[in-house]
Design a protein around this motif. Structure first.
Motif, PDB file in Angstrom:
ATOM      1  N   THR A 108       3.093  -7.411   0.971  1.00 11.55           N
ATOM      2  CA  THR A 108       4.525  -7.426   0.698  1.00 11.55           C
ATOM      3  C   THR A 108       4.740  -6.535  -0.523  1.00 11.55           C
ATOM      4  O   THR A 108       3.793  -6.169  -1.218  1.00 11.55           O
ATOM      5  N   ALA A 109       5.995  -6.207  -0.795  1.00  8.13           N
ATOM      6  CA  ALA A 109       6.292  -5.369  -1.961  1.00  8.13           C
ATOM      7  C   ALA A 109       6.434  -6.200  -3.231  1.00  8.13           C
ATOM      8  O   ALA A 109       6.792  -5.666  -4.282  1.00  8.13           O
ATOM      9  N   PHE A 110       6.152  -7.494  -3.150  1.00  9.69           N
ATOM     10  CA  PHE A 110       6.270  -8.381  -4.302  1.00  9.69           C
ATOM     11  C   PHE A 110       5.209  -8.016  -5.333  1.00  9.69           C
ATOM     12  O   PHE A 110       4.018  -8.063  -5.067  1.00  9.69           O
ATOM     13  N   GLY A 111       5.640  -7.633  -6.532  1.00 11.17           N
ATOM     14  CA  GLY A 111       4.696  -7.263  -7.576  1.00 11.17           C
ATOM     15  C   GLY A 111       4.072  -5.896  -7.396  1.00 11.17           C
ATOM     16  O   GLY A 111       3.039  -5.600  -8.001  1.00 11.17           O
ATOM     17  N   LEU A 112       4.679  -5.045  -6.567  1.00 10.81           N
ATOM     18  CA  LEU A 112       4.128  -3.711  -6.302  1.00 10.81           C
ATOM     19  C   LEU A 112       4.059  -2.885  -7.586  1.00 10.81           C
ATOM     20  O   LEU A 112       5.061  -2.718  -8.282  1.00 10.81           O
ATOM     21  N   PRO A 113       2.875  -2.334  -7.931  1.00 10.61           N
ATOM     22  CA  PRO A 113       2.776  -1.491  -9.126  1.00 10.61           C
ATOM     23  C   PRO A 113       3.651  -0.241  -9.005  1.00 10.61           C
ATOM     24  O   PRO A 113       3.862   0.282  -7.904  1.00 10.61           O
ATOM     25  N   ARG A 114       4.104   0.261 -10.134  1.00 11.36           N
ATOM     26  CA  ARG A 114       4.962   1.443 -10.137  1.00 11.36           C
ATOM     27  C   ARG A 114       4.223   2.702  -9.680  1.00 11.36           C
ATOM     28  O   ARG A 114       4.846   3.691  -9.312  1.00 11.36           O
ATOM     29  N   THR A 115       2.910   2.664  -9.711  1.00 11.31           N
ATOM     30  CA  THR A 115       2.122   3.827  -9.313  1.00 11.31           C
ATOM     31  C   THR A 115       1.953   3.940  -7.801  1.00 11.31           C
ATOM     32  O   THR A 115       1.386   4.925  -7.318  1.00 11.31           O
ATOM     33  N   LEU A 116       2.422   2.946  -7.059  1.00 15.41           N
ATOM     34  CA  LEU A 116       2.293   2.948  -5.605  1.00 15.41           C
ATOM     35  C   LEU A 116       3.669   2.925  -4.954  1.00 15.41           C
ATOM     36  O   LEU A 116       4.679   2.666  -5.613  1.00 15.41           O
ATOM     37  N   ALA A 117       3.713   3.191  -3.647  1.00 10.69           N
ATOM     38  CA  ALA A 117       4.988   3.263  -2.933  1.00 10.69           C
ATOM     39  C   ALA A 117       4.862   2.621  -1.560  1.00 10.69           C
ATOM     40  O   ALA A 117       3.769   2.547  -0.977  1.00 10.69           O
ATOM     41  N   VAL A 118       5.989   2.152  -1.060  1.00 14.75           N
ATOM     42  CA  VAL A 118       6.074   1.670   0.318  1.00 14.75           C
ATOM     43  C   VAL A 118       6.136   2.878   1.244  1.00 14.75           C
ATOM     44  O   VAL A 118       6.912   3.804   1.023  1.00 14.75           O
ATOM     45  N   LEU A 119       5.307   2.879   2.292  1.00 15.76           N
ATOM     46  CA  LEU A 119       5.252   3.974   3.253  1.00 15.76           C
ATOM     47  C   LEU A 119       6.102   3.608   4.464  1.00 15.76           C
ATOM     48  O   LEU A 119       5.795   2.644   5.161  1.00 15.76           O
ATOM     49  N   GLU A 120       7.153   4.366   4.710  1.00 22.26           N
ATOM     50  CA  GLU A 120       8.037   4.069   5.832  1.00 22.26           C
ATOM     51  C   GLU A 120       7.316   4.312   7.154  1.00 22.26           C
ATOM     52  O   GLU A 120       6.696   5.372   7.343  1.00 22.26           O
ATOM     53  N   PRO A 121       7.376   3.365   8.099  1.00 20.60           N
ATOM     54  CA  PRO A 121       6.632   3.500   9.358  1.00 20.60           C
ATOM     55  C   PRO A 121       6.949   4.779  10.131  1.00 20.60           C
ATOM     56  O   PRO A 121       6.041   5.444  10.613  1.00 20.60           O
ATOM     57  N   GLY A 122       8.240   5.128  10.236  1.00 20.50           N
ATOM     58  CA  GLY A 122       8.602   6.289  11.044  1.00 20.50           C
ATOM     59  C   GLY A 122       7.976   7.579  10.560  1.00 20.50           C
ATOM     60  O   GLY A 122       7.378   8.331  11.328  1.00 20.50           O
ATOM     61  N   ALA A 123       8.079   7.849   9.276  1.00 23.23           N
ATOM     62  CA  ALA A 123       7.585   9.106   8.719  1.00 23.23           C
ATOM     63  C   ALA A 123       6.072   9.114   8.572  1.00 23.23           C
ATOM     64  O   ALA A 123       5.435  10.158   8.667  1.00 23.23           O
ATOM     65  N   SER A 124       5.472   7.952   8.322  1.00 23.60           N
ATOM     66  CA  SER A 124       4.031   7.896   8.081  1.00 23.60           C
ATOM     67  C   SER A 124       3.215   7.840   9.361  1.00 23.60           C
ATOM     68  O   SER A 124       2.006   8.061   9.346  1.00 23.60           O
ATOM     69  N   GLY A 125       3.866   7.520  10.498  1.00 21.00           N
ATOM     70  CA  GLY A 125       3.146   7.368  11.741  1.00 21.00           C
ATOM     71  C   GLY A 125       2.497   6.007  11.902  1.00 21.00           C
ATOM     72  O   GLY A 125       1.783   5.761  12.875  1.00 21.00           O
ATOM     73  N   LEU A 126       2.731   5.110  10.971  1.00 23.00           N
ATOM     74  CA  LEU A 126       2.174   3.768  11.044  1.00 23.00           C
ATOM     75  C   LEU A 126       3.132   2.838  11.785  1.00 23.00           C
ATOM     76  O   LEU A 126       4.340   3.063  11.780  1.00 23.00           O
ATOM     77  N   PRO A 127       2.623   1.807  12.428  1.00 23.68           N
ATOM     78  CA  PRO A 127       3.491   0.917  13.210  1.00 23.68           C
ATOM     79  C   PRO A 127       4.424   0.095  12.325  1.00 23.68           C
ATOM     80  O   PRO A 127       4.085  -0.266  11.198  1.00 23.68           O
ATOM     81  N   ALA A 128       5.611  -0.188  12.869  1.00 18.91           N
ATOM     82  CA  ALA A 128       6.547  -1.079  12.180  1.00 18.91           C
ATOM     83  C   ALA A 128       5.966  -2.484  12.152  1.00 18.91           C
ATOM     84  O   ALA A 128       5.182  -2.876  13.023  1.00 18.91           O
ATOM     85  N   LEU A 129       6.376  -3.235  11.144  1.00 15.59           N
ATOM     86  CA  LEU A 129       5.805  -4.555  10.915  1.00 15.59           C
ATOM     87  C   LEU A 129       6.885  -5.615  10.837  1.00 15.59           C
ATOM     88  O   LEU A 129       8.072  -5.300  10.683  1.00 15.59           O
ATOM     89  N   GLY A 130       6.488  -6.858  10.914  1.00 15.00           N
ATOM     90  CA  GLY A 130       7.429  -7.965  10.804  1.00 15.00           C
ATOM     91  C   GLY A 130       7.475  -8.508   9.392  1.00 15.00           C
ATOM     92  O   GLY A 130       7.577  -7.772   8.421  1.00 15.00           O
ATOM     93  N   SER A 131       7.350  -9.808   9.267  1.00 15.90           N
ATOM     94  CA  SER A 131       7.415 -10.454   7.962  1.00 15.90           C
ATOM     95  C   SER A 131       6.356 -11.547   7.885  1.00 15.90           C
ATOM     96  O   SER A 131       5.758 -11.934   8.892  1.00 15.90           O
ATOM     97  N   VAL A 132       6.140 -12.033   6.676  1.00 19.83           N
ATOM     98  CA  VAL A 132       5.194 -13.116   6.454  1.00 19.83           C
ATOM     99  C   VAL A 132       5.939 -14.259   5.781  1.00 19.83           C
ATOM    100  O   VAL A 132       6.718 -14.038   4.855  1.00 19.83           O
TER     101      VAL A 132
END
Length: 304
Positions: free
Chosen positions: A238-262
């Motif tokens: 999850t993005a909870f507590g995500l360090p500022r040096t990292l980023a969320v990778l959007e599924p569409g642009a990155s080629g990675l599958p879309a995800l649900g939730s936990v």
């Protein structure tokens, strides 16, 4: 001088609860009132302030400018009210509470929760463990923890789902995406098995037919963040507590599958907890709800 209007505390609490849960129907279930009674409360609140607070068109709960202004004040009023009562009643509470948390919550969120509880109940001693999910669930089921936040429920005692957090791919800002790997397996950074996030990650990739390999495994969240910052691969969290040096990778642009939730569960070792445990559970529940509604949107990078 005109007489002052006293805002109804119960109505303010329902108003804040509705915004945190996303609808007045959910708020009605939470506060134990009918939807019509909650609607009447909203009309009463609007009459008291003399302004419309909610837009009555479209889907979802959309606040007017006056509603947004009131929401901030309402939270402060309720917090002061609750702190006052907790402080007055706190002298009656003593003993110890054993609390367990995933590592995600420990550094960014836990200090504020503990500070709030300690001010209200200075005679209570809190023992905190930050561990992986499976250990937390087992400790609650074995009675070694009184209370825990976890990514899955437990069979013993009480298990209450209190939030849903989106699952996201995380990596270096500017990562060029799955297409940049030239057909090589996707390097993954993950906790050692068993792990809720690792299982969700590999299952999503397998469904899309994307080859993968474990490039780095660790028992600590700090280890995962360090490996991702070093560019060893991508991770699912999850993005909870995500360090500022990292980023969320959007599924569409990155080629990675879309995800649900936990889901986030609040686990209790006993169905009828002590007043001390119940008070801490209430603070955890309210603090998490407030964090999710006020946290800034995670930084997103598509990978180009």
């Amino acid at each position: 001088m005109l007489p002052r209007t006293n805002l109804d505390m119960d109505v303010l609490r329902t108003f804040v609860t509705a915004f945190e849960l996303g609808s007045f129907a959910r708020a009605a279930a939470r506060v134990g009132r009918s939807p019509s009674a909650v609607s009447s409360q909203l009309r009463k609140l609007e009459d008291q302030v003399g302004r419309e607070l909610v837009e009555r068109s479209g889907r979802g709960l959309i606040l007017t400018e006056a509603g947004e202004l009131l929401l901030g004040y309402a939270r402060r009023i309720l917090e002061l009210n609750d702190q006052t009562l907790d402080s007055l009643r706190g002298s009656e509470l003593a003993g110890e509470v054993r609390l367990g948390l995933p590592q995600d919550f420990a550094e960014t969120w836990l200090p504020r929760v503990l500070s709030t509880f300690a001010r209200a109940h200075p005679a209570v001693r809190i023992e905190v463990r930050t561990e992986r999910n499976a250990h937390l669930v087992n400790h609650v089921m074995a009675g070694k923890l009184d209370l825990a936040l976890a990514w899955s429920g437990g069979a013993r005692g009480c298990s209450e789902r209190i939030a849903e957090l989106p699952l996201v791919w995380i990596g270096q800002p500017g990562w060029e995406g799955q297409g940049s790997l030239g057909g090589q397996p996707l390097p993954l950074i993950a906790f050692e098995a068993p792990c809720v996030f690792r299982e969700a990650c590999t299952a999503a990739l397998d469904r899309k037919g994307i080859p993968w390999r474990i490039a780095f495994a660790s028992a600590s969240l700090a280890g995962l963040w360090a490996a991702a910052e070093a560019g060893l691969g991508v991770t699912l969290r999850t993005a909870f507590g995500l360090p500022r040096t990292l980023a969320v990778l959007e599924p569409g642009a990155s080629g990675l599958p879309a995800l649900g939730s936990v889901p986030v569960f609040l686990l209790r070792a006993e169905r009828e907890p002590s007043e001390t445990v119940a008070q801490l559970a209430s603070i955890l529940r309210e603090a998490l709800a407030q964090e999710l509604t006020t946290a800034p949107r995670a930084r997103s990078r598509g990978g180009s």
